[in-house]
Design an enzyme around this catalytic site. Structure first.
Site, short mmCIF file in Angstrom:
data_model
loop_
_atom_site.label_atom_id
_atom_site.label_comp_id
_atom_site.label_asym_id
_atom_site.label_seq_id
_atom_site.Cartn_x
_atom_site.Cartn_y
_atom_site.Cartn_z
N GLU A 157 1.35 -1.11 -0.19
CA GLU A 157 -0.01 -0.14 0.31
C GLU A 157 0.79 1.00 0.08
OE1 GLU A 157 -2.78 2.53 3.87
OE2 GLU A 157 -2.88 0.14 3.12
N GLU A 162 -3.77 10.67 3.43
CA GLU A 162 -4.77 9.89 4.69
C GLU A 162 -4.55 10.91 5.45
OE1 GLU A 162 -5.03 5.15 6.67
OE2 GLU A 162 -3.13 6.00 5.54
#
Length: 171
Positions: A157, A162
């Site tokens: 990932e 985020e």
């Protein structure tokens, strides 16, 4: 070559300036526009994106993903979160898998992915516009994930965006 999927896991995207009708074929720096979505229309283009549904990731999270929390309007993808009991479409009575043990979640949310629809090979350039919500309890994200069978986190990932709402100064 590394193959990646793009995940748009945004708990909620607030409206931003409308996208142009058509993206330019050539971009600054000699890049060529090869794939994209300007979200023109009134529904998600399922030739480019797939809905994520039910309980998918993050044990301890409180949402189940639903199609009705995904909207396309005025050149924007809107992923919405609602405080309402939401059934988990992956629920299986007696299952040992955590994603199948949860029958209902207290929140509904939207999430889309290119998994099963499109993968991208490196090198490449990714551009996006996003407006993320403020407020405790939301965790909007945009990720790339490697295409393999290892699962998270071994699938590589990469967090593009985020935003942990409880820590507004941290990205």
């Amino acid at each position: 070559m590394i193959k990646r999927l793009v995940y748009m896991l945004l708990v909620m995207v607030l409206p931003v300036t409308a996208a142009p009708e058509k993206a330019p074929r050539e971009l600054e720096g000699g890049w060529v526009y090869a794939w994209g979505d300007e979200f023109n229309g009134t529904k998600l283009n399922t030739k480019k994106w797939a809905y994520e549904l039910g309980v998918v990731r993050n044990p301890g999270a409180s949402q189940a993903y639903t199609k009705d929390c995904v909207r396309v309007k005025n050149g924007k993808l809107q992923l919405i979160s609602r405080a309402k009991p939401t059934p988990n479409c992956h629920y299986k009575e007696g299952s040992s898998r955590w994603t199948e043990k949860i029958k209902t979640q207290p929140f509904a949310s939207g999430s889309v992915t290119t998994r099963g629809v499109k993968h991208f090979e490196a090198p490449g350039r990714l551009e996006f516009r996003a407006r993320v919500p403020k407020g405790k309890g939301v965790w909007p994200a945009i990720w790339t994930m490697h295409v393999n069978d290892y699962g998270w986190p071994a699938n590589g990932e990469i967090d593009i965006l985020e935003h942990i709402s409880q820590e507004p100064e941290t990205c």
